[in-house]
Each structure stands twice: as structure tokens, then as C-alpha cells.
Enzyme design. Structure first.
Site, mmCIF file in Angstrom:
data_model
loop_
_atom_site.group_PDB
_atom_site.id
_atom_site.type_symbol
_atom_site.label_atom_id
_atom_site.label_comp_id
_atom_site.label_asym_id
_atom_site.label_seq_id
_atom_site.Cartn_x
_atom_site.Cartn_y
_atom_site.Cartn_z
ATOM 1 N N TYR A 177 0.966 -1.234 0.074
ATOM 2 C CA TYR A 177 -0.404 0.139 0.125
ATOM 3 C C TYR A 177 0.714 1.183 -0.011
ATOM 4 O O TYR A 177 0.615 2.758 -0.916
ATOM 5 C CB TYR A 177 -0.513 -0.196 1.149
ATOM 6 C CG TYR A 177 -2.025 0.861 1.543
ATOM 7 C CD1 TYR A 177 -2.944 0.699 0.730
ATOM 8 C CD2 TYR A 177 -1.288 1.602 2.238
ATOM 9 C CE1 TYR A 177 -3.725 2.197 1.037
ATOM 10 C CE2 TYR A 177 -2.398 3.102 2.398
ATOM 11 C CZ TYR A 177 -3.597 2.908 1.621
ATOM 12 O OH TYR A 177 -4.713 4.240 1.807
ATOM 13 N N LYS B 154 0.558 4.038 -2.940
ATOM 14 C CA LYS B 154 0.957 5.483 -2.659
ATOM 15 C C LYS B 154 1.164 6.555 -2.168
ATOM 16 O O LYS B 154 1.405 7.660 -2.407
ATOM 17 C CB LYS B 154 0.776 5.744 -1.010
ATOM 18 C CG LYS B 154 -1.420 4.969 -1.024
ATOM 19 C CD LYS B 154 -2.418 5.360 -1.394
ATOM 20 C CE LYS B 154 -3.585 5.145 -1.243
ATOM 21 N NZ LYS B 154 -4.800 4.819 -2.184
#
Ligand code: ADP
Length: 257
Positions: free
Chosen positions: A164, A168
């Protein structure tokens, strides 16, 4: 008179949580909204396209304008069809919020190839797949604004989120480059780091069982995102803005908190 009167907004992953709150607020502020959501569980399993329709029904019941779309953001065909949904229903697009996401949190040692690919695909490739067709349309039609959802997890790091965080941080890179290229076409591109307590964050290590912070509920983050996509933020592009009920602030890569 609403802040988004006459505008058309596409919001991905808007069947729940943050995206749902943006869709409802944007519609109240006069925008016609494309509510995209594939539906399903937080890890990306079990698509259930009724999520988007429920949000549309709620907006229409309040007298707003909205249409549902159940395409997968992580495919080129899905991104193109989301734009097509907006053009068929409303004839234009002024605002894109890339919000769809899934989580497969594991310590790095336990992150499988499948967990890695799934998260990178929905967040990073999905942002590309949705933004590109809209970008091409905006480039030929006077510009617009885009909010790409990044996260402090990608800037400072968060336990159990290598996949993640990588996605991001990659989205932060997209924001920087697209903002530079977008100047010529009047396309503003901003990164968002939502300070929200949502379905996605409520299961993070250390947060299970904690009461949500009312200041960080999606309904309290949405006004900051409304500001970002509206003409009030005309001077802002290429930044990551942290948004919670405490306000909107620019987040710098050098911060370490
Ligand atoms: P948050 O509120 O933090 O954004 P949610 O899990 O409530 O977290 O919202 C993310 C949304 O993104 C969910 O409604 C989910 O169904 C949606 N979503 C996940 N993957 C995709 C995908 N590939 N295409 C479209 N929507 C997706």
C-alpha cells in the site's frame, strides 16, 4: 447556489466510506456525479455492484443528479468506460477523484506476490487507468481538476503496508508529474492524504476496537476534498494535502511524524 454548480464529477470507489461522502456532498453542491464502485470486501474479493447504485439512489432521493458505474478501475477498459458513463449521462467531466482502493496488510515477510500485485494494481495502476482517459478529454476541453488519493502511509510509512505504501508513494509521483504537465491544459492535479477513520483504516494494526474519532469521519473529510476540486483551490496543484475535520494542510515528504 452550490460550489460545484454545472460541474460533472467522477468519483471512484464511491459506494462506501470516503468516496460515498464525497459523492453526496458534491451532489449537494450542485455537481452531477458518476458514482463508480465495483463493490465487495476490503481485500478486493467478491464484487457487488449494488454499492454504487445505493449511493446514487440516496443522491437522487435528495434531488441530486447521479449515475452508477460498476467498472473495475484497475483495467484500461474499465477506466475508459467510467469516462463514457459520464459523457453519455452528462456530456462532460470537470472533476475526477480517484478513491477506489483495497487493503492486504501483512508484515513485509508475509506479503505474497498476489497481495503485492492486487494492491499495486487497484491503487497505482487503477489511478493511471482512470486518470488517463479523463486527462485526454480534459486536455481537449478546457481542463479540470483531479484529486488522486495518496496517503501518509506512502510518505512516512506504516507497519504492515509495504504494498500500500509503495502504491501511495507512486501516486505522489504521479501527482508531481501530472501537475507539471497539466499546467499547459488547465488541469490541476492534487494528492490527498485523508485523515479519516474508515472501513479501510479501522482494521489497521493498533486501531482495532477503537472508537472512531468523530473529527475524522468521512463526512468530516469531504468538505476539504470539496475545497480541493472546486475553483476555491485554483492556486493549488502538485501538492499533497492532508485533510481531516481539523483542516487542510500541505504535507511535505520531509516530515517524519
Ligand atoms: P475508504 O472509505 O477508506 O476509501 P472503503 O473500503 O470503504 O475505504 O472504500 C473503497 C472503495 O473502493 C470500496 O467501496 C470498494 O468496493 C472500492 N473498490 C475497490 N476496488 C475497486 C476496483 N477495482 N474498482 C472499483 N472500485 C473498487
Amino acid at each position: 447556489m452550490g460550489l460545484l454548480d454545472g460541474k460533472v464529477a467522477i468519483i471512484t470507489g464511491a459506494g462506501n466510506g470516503l468516496g460515498e461522502a464525497y459523492a453526496k456532498l458534491f451532489a449537494r453542491e450542485g455537481a452531477a456525479v458518476v458514482v463508480n464502485d465495483l463493490g465487495g470486501a476490503r481485500d478486493g474479493s467478491g464484487a457487488d455492484r449494488s454499492a454504487a447504485q445505493k449511493v446514487v439512489d440516496a443522491i437522487v432521493a435528495e434531488g441530486g443528479r447521479a449515475v452508477a458505474n460498476g467498472d473495475d478501475v484497475s483495467t484500461v477498459a474499465g477506466g475508459e468506460n467510467i469516462l463514457k458513463t459520464a459523457l453519455d449521462a452528462f456530456g462532460r467531466v470537470d472533476i475526477l477523484v480517484c478513491n477506489a482502493g483495497i487493503l492486504r496488510d501483512r508484515s513485509f515477510a508475509n506479503t505474497s506476490e498476489e497481495d503485492w500485485d492486487a494492491v499495486i494494481k487497484v491503487h497505482l495502476k487503477g489511478t493511471y487507468c482512470c486518470a488517463l482517459p479523463v486527462w485526454k478529454w480534459m486536455k481537449e476541453n478546457g481542463g479540470g481538476s483531479m484529486v488522486l488519493t495518496s496517503s501518509t502511509s506512502g510518505l512516512y510509512g506504516n507497519f504492515g503496508q509495504t504494498n500500500y505504501g509503495a502504491a501511495k508513494a507512486g501516486i505522489y509521483g504521479m501527482v508531481r508529474v501530472m501537475a507539471i504537465e497539466g499546467r499547459k491544459y488547465n488541469i490541476r492535479v492534487m494528492g490527498l492524504a485523508p485523515g479519516a477513520y474508515t472501513r479501510m483504516t479501522s482494521d489497521l494494526p493498533g486501531r482495532q476496537g477503537r472508537e472512531p474519532d468523530p473529527l475524522s469521519l468521512p463526512e468530516n473529510v469531504a468538505p476539504g476534498v470539496l475545497f480541493m476540486v472546486s475553483d476555491l483551490a485554483a492556486e493549488h496543484s502538485g501538492k499533497i494535502l492532508g485533510v481531516s475535520a481539523r483542516g487542510v494542510r500541505e504535507i511535505k515528504m520531509v516530515e517524519t511524524e
